[in-house]
Design a protein around this motif. Structure first.
Motif, PDB file in Angstrom:
ATOM      1  N   ARG A 125       0.832  -1.208   0.000  1.00 48.56           N
ATOM      2  CA  ARG A 125       0.000   0.000   0.000  1.00 48.56           C
ATOM      3  C   ARG A 125       0.868   1.261   0.000  1.00 48.56           C
ATOM      4  O   ARG A 125       0.593   2.215  -0.719  1.00 48.56           O
ATOM      5  CB  ARG A 125      -0.925  -0.019   1.217  1.00 48.56           C
ATOM      6  N   LEU A 126       1.925   1.223   0.794  1.00 48.59           N
ATOM      7  CA  LEU A 126       2.808   2.378   0.912  1.00 48.59           C
ATOM      8  C   LEU A 126       3.515   2.670  -0.408  1.00 48.59           C
ATOM      9  O   LEU A 126       3.623   3.827  -0.835  1.00 48.59           O
ATOM     10  CB  LEU A 126       3.830   2.112   2.019  1.00 48.59           C
ATOM     11  N   LEU A 127       3.986   1.626  -1.075  1.00 48.96           N
ATOM     12  CA  LEU A 127       4.740   1.802  -2.316  1.00 48.96           C
ATOM     13  C   LEU A 127       3.840   2.078  -3.515  1.00 48.96           C
ATOM     14  O   LEU A 127       4.333   2.234  -4.636  1.00 48.96           O
ATOM     15  CB  LEU A 127       5.611   0.579  -2.571  1.00 48.96           C
ATOM     16  N   SER A 128       2.531   2.147  -3.267  1.00 49.01           N
ATOM     17  CA  SER A 128       1.588   2.538  -4.315  1.00 49.01           C
ATOM     18  C   SER A 128       0.928   3.878  -4.007  1.00 49.01           C
ATOM     19  O   SER A 128       0.055   4.319  -4.759  1.00 49.01           O
ATOM     20  CB  SER A 128       0.502   1.458  -4.473  1.00 49.01           C
ATOM     21  N   PHE A 163       3.213   9.519  -1.024  1.00 48.31           N
ATOM     22  CA  PHE A 163       4.493   9.007  -0.523  1.00 48.31           C
ATOM     23  C   PHE A 163       5.555   9.047  -1.621  1.00 48.31           C
ATOM     24  O   PHE A 163       6.681   9.507  -1.408  1.00 48.31           O
ATOM     25  CB  PHE A 163       4.306   7.590   0.003  1.00 48.31           C
ATOM     26  N   LEU A 164       5.194   8.589  -2.807  1.00 52.48           N
ATOM     27  CA  LEU A 164       6.143   8.571  -3.920  1.00 52.48           C
ATOM     28  C   LEU A 164       6.517   9.991  -4.349  1.00 52.48           C
ATOM     29  O   LEU A 164       7.656  10.244  -4.760  1.00 52.48           O
ATOM     30  CB  LEU A 164       5.546   7.799  -5.098  1.00 52.48           C
ATOM     31  N   ASP A 165       5.583  10.906  -4.234  1.00 45.25           N
ATOM     32  CA  ASP A 165       5.869  12.299  -4.569  1.00 45.25           C
ATOM     33  C   ASP A 165       6.904  12.896  -3.619  1.00 45.25           C
ATOM     34  O   ASP A 165       7.836  13.596  -4.043  1.00 45.25           O
ATOM     35  CB  ASP A 165       4.575  13.109  -4.519  1.00 45.25           C
ATOM     36  N   ILE A 166       6.751  12.593  -2.319  1.00 47.67           N
ATOM     37  CA  ILE A 166       7.724  13.072  -1.321  1.00 47.67           C
ATOM     38  C   ILE A 166       9.112  12.510  -1.626  1.00 47.67           C
ATOM     39  O   ILE A 166      10.120  13.236  -1.599  1.00 47.67           O
ATOM     40  CB  ILE A 166       7.280  12.660   0.098  1.00 47.67           C
ATOM     41  N   LEU A 167       9.188  11.214  -1.898  1.00 49.08           N
ATOM     42  CA  LEU A 167      10.476  10.587  -2.192  1.00 49.08           C
ATOM     43  C   LEU A 167      11.112  11.187  -3.447  1.00 49.08           C
ATOM     44  O   LEU A 167      12.333  11.409  -3.499  1.00 49.08           O
ATOM     45  CB  LEU A 167      10.300   9.079  -2.376  1.00 49.08           C
ATOM     46  N   THR A 168      10.289  11.443  -4.456  1.00 46.99           N
ATOM     47  CA  THR A 168      10.807  11.984  -5.711  1.00 46.99           C
ATOM     48  C   THR A 168      11.392  13.380  -5.500  1.00 46.99           C
ATOM     49  O   THR A 168      12.483  13.700  -5.993  1.00 46.99           O
ATOM     50  CB  THR A 168       9.693  12.039  -6.767  1.00 46.99           C
ATOM     51  N   ASP A 177      -0.723  11.644  17.468  1.00 43.84           N
ATOM     52  CA  ASP A 177      -1.504  11.577  16.236  1.00 43.84           C
ATOM     53  C   ASP A 177      -1.488  12.891  15.464  1.00 43.84           C
ATOM     54  O   ASP A 177      -1.867  12.933  14.290  1.00 43.84           O
ATOM     55  CB  ASP A 177      -2.939  11.139  16.519  1.00 43.84           C
ATOM     56  N   ASN A 178      -1.042  13.973  16.101  1.00 43.15           N
ATOM     57  CA  ASN A 178      -0.916  15.246  15.387  1.00 43.15           C
ATOM     58  C   ASN A 178       0.152  15.191  14.301  1.00 43.15           C
ATOM     59  O   ASN A 178       0.166  16.023  13.389  1.00 43.15           O
ATOM     60  CB  ASN A 178      -0.581  16.375  16.375  1.00 43.15           C
ATOM     61  N   LEU A 179       1.037  14.213  14.371  1.00 41.06           N
ATOM     62  CA  LEU A 179       2.093  14.053  13.371  1.00 41.06           C
ATOM     63  C   LEU A 179       1.731  13.046  12.294  1.00 41.06           C
ATOM     64  O   LEU A 179       2.533  12.771  11.404  1.00 41.06           O
ATOM     65  CB  LEU A 179       3.401  13.628  14.046  1.00 41.06           C
ATOM     66  N   LEU A 180       0.536  12.482  12.373  1.00 42.28           N
ATOM     67  CA  LEU A 180       0.131  11.412  11.460  1.00 42.28           C
ATOM     68  C   LEU A 180      -1.064  11.835  10.615  1.00 42.28           C
ATOM     69  O   LEU A 180      -2.020  11.080  10.446  1.00 42.28           O
ATOM     70  CB  LEU A 180      -0.211  10.149  12.267  1.00 42.28           C
ATOM     71  N   GLN A 181      -1.014  13.050  10.075  1.00 40.36           N
ATOM     72  CA  GLN A 181      -2.146  13.583   9.334  1.00 40.36           C
ATOM     73  C   GLN A 181      -2.353  12.881   7.992  1.00 40.36           C
ATOM     74  O   GLN A 181      -3.470  12.781   7.505  1.00 40.36           O
ATOM     75  CB  GLN A 181      -1.962  15.090   9.107  1.00 40.36           C
ATOM     76  N   LYS A 182      -1.276  12.412   7.401  1.00 45.38           N
ATOM     77  CA  LYS A 182      -1.379  11.719   6.112  1.00 45.38           C
ATOM     78  C   LYS A 182      -1.305  10.207   6.331  1.00 45.38           C
ATOM     79  O   LYS A 182      -0.498   9.731   7.130  1.00 45.38           O
ATOM     80  CB  LYS A 182      -0.267  12.171   5.162  1.00 45.38           C
ATOM     81  N   PRO A 183      -2.129   9.428   5.605  1.00 45.33           N
ATOM     82  CA  PRO A 183      -2.136   7.969   5.796  1.00 45.33           C
ATOM     83  C   PRO A 183      -0.771   7.318   5.612  1.00 45.33           C
ATOM     84  O   PRO A 183      -0.413   6.400   6.350  1.00 45.33           O
ATOM     85  CB  PRO A 183      -3.136   7.493   4.729  1.00 45.33           C
ATOM     86  N   PHE A 184       0.014   7.791   4.633  1.00 42.70           N
ATOM     87  CA  PHE A 184       1.299   7.140   4.396  1.00 42.70           C
ATOM     88  C   PHE A 184       2.275   7.381   5.552  1.00 42.70           C
ATOM     89  O   PHE A 184       3.135   6.535   5.829  1.00 42.70           O
ATOM     90  CB  PHE A 184       1.916   7.582   3.056  1.00 42.70           C
ATOM     91  N   VAL A 185       2.154   8.520   6.246  1.00 39.55           N
ATOM     92  CA  VAL A 185       3.009   8.778   7.401  1.00 39.55           C
ATOM     93  C   VAL A 185       2.663   7.799   8.523  1.00 39.55           C
ATOM     94  O   VAL A 185       3.546   7.229   9.177  1.00 39.55           O
ATOM     95  CB  VAL A 185       2.861  10.234   7.884  1.00 39.55           C
ATOM     96  N   SER A 186       1.378   7.585   8.747  1.00 44.72           N
ATOM     97  CA  SER A 186       0.941   6.626   9.760  1.00 44.72           C
ATOM     98  C   SER A 186       1.445   5.224   9.429  1.00 44.72           C
ATOM     99  O   SER A 186       1.940   4.503  10.300  1.00 44.72           O
ATOM    100  CB  SER A 186      -0.585   6.629   9.856  1.00 44.72           C
TER     101      SER A 186
END
Length: 267
Positions: A21-24, A28-33, A136-145
């Protein structure tokens, strides 16, 4: 559904599906790029993101449990330390025993690097890394969680506003920490106060200590704390992540009374 499913880290059986899920995940991929190719990400992101995803899927294809994932991540942590620091020194890890779990109660400067350096020391001592408390204030985006829970993080619900809801959340947190150490034999890392100590005052919030006891109120407070193998952790940086905030605090606030200054030094 298990008692702690809402806050616990992912277990080994969940790792392959969460990694897929993370690698799709486009975000997440935008941040890495943008991190890997900051100059080309805008114009060539459409080309780079699939290539990065393909490379990561290949690299993590054999990862089916948390410990194997951390073995992979350890390479990048070591590389970052070698490239970005003059070295990391630590003492006291020799006091920890294999087969025992500890409650690492730490001062707080940086939410990423504080537990990462503790993990670094514990990992290189040949001991299991701790489970990490994160708000949880640091986990606003699903991929971060997903990223954090894959790396043994568990969730502290700070965004709850109702008094009853807060009480229930901290009761659950207390029960999880006690269960982790006493039943799972898995260590815990948690900051000694909510938020980073931007004024340099590294005193433990008494509410944190009370929280540890909440799920075992029928037992003496001292006995509960002793059973958790509470181990204070002090971390310092040559370039403190909170230095600007500390400077602002010093320039905007009146100097403390001499007695308060002495107390801060001895706490």
């Amino acid at each position: 559904m298990g008692e702690f499913d809402a806050i616990r880290p992912y277990n080994d059986a969940e790792v392959p599906a969460v990694l897929a899920r993370l690698l799709s995940d486009p975000a997440f991929l935008d941040i890495l790029t943008h991190f890997r190719f900051p100059r080309m990400a805008g114009a060539l992101g459409w080309l780079l993101k699939p290539l990065i995803a393909r490379r990561l899927r290949k690299e993590f294809a054999g990862v089916s449990c948390v410990s194997t994932l951390q073995d992979k991540v350890e390479y990048y942590v070591d590389h970052t330390i070698d490239r970005a620091t003059d070295g990391v020194t630590y003492t006291g890890v020799e006091q920890f025993k294999s087969g025992s779990a500890y409650l690492f109660l730490a001062n707080h400067r940086d939410i990423v690097m504080d537990p990462a350096f503790v993990n670094y020391a514990v990992y290189h001592a040949g001991l299991p890394t701790p489970r990490i408390a994160i708000g949880d204030n640091l986990l606003q985006k699903p991929f971060v969680s997903d990223m954090m829970r894959l790396n043994k993080s568990f969730i502290v619900h700070r965004s709850i506003s109702g008094r009853r809801e807060k009480l229930a959340a901290y009761q659950l947190l207390s029960a999880y920490i006690n269960h982790s150490i006493r039943n799972d034999c898995a260590s815990i890392w948690i900051a000694q106060a909510e938020g980073r100590a931007k004024d340099g005052d590294d005193r433990t919030d008494s509410a944190i200590l009370k929280m540890f006891h909440m799920s075992r109120k029928d037992e003496p407070f001292g006995a509960v704390i002793q059973s958790l193998n509470l181990s204070p952790v002090s971390i310092s940086y040559e370039y403190d992540p909170c230095d600007q905030a500390k400077r602002a605090s010093c320039t905007s606030a009146p100097p403390p009374a001499p007695t308060a200054r002495r107390q801060a030094k001895t706490t």
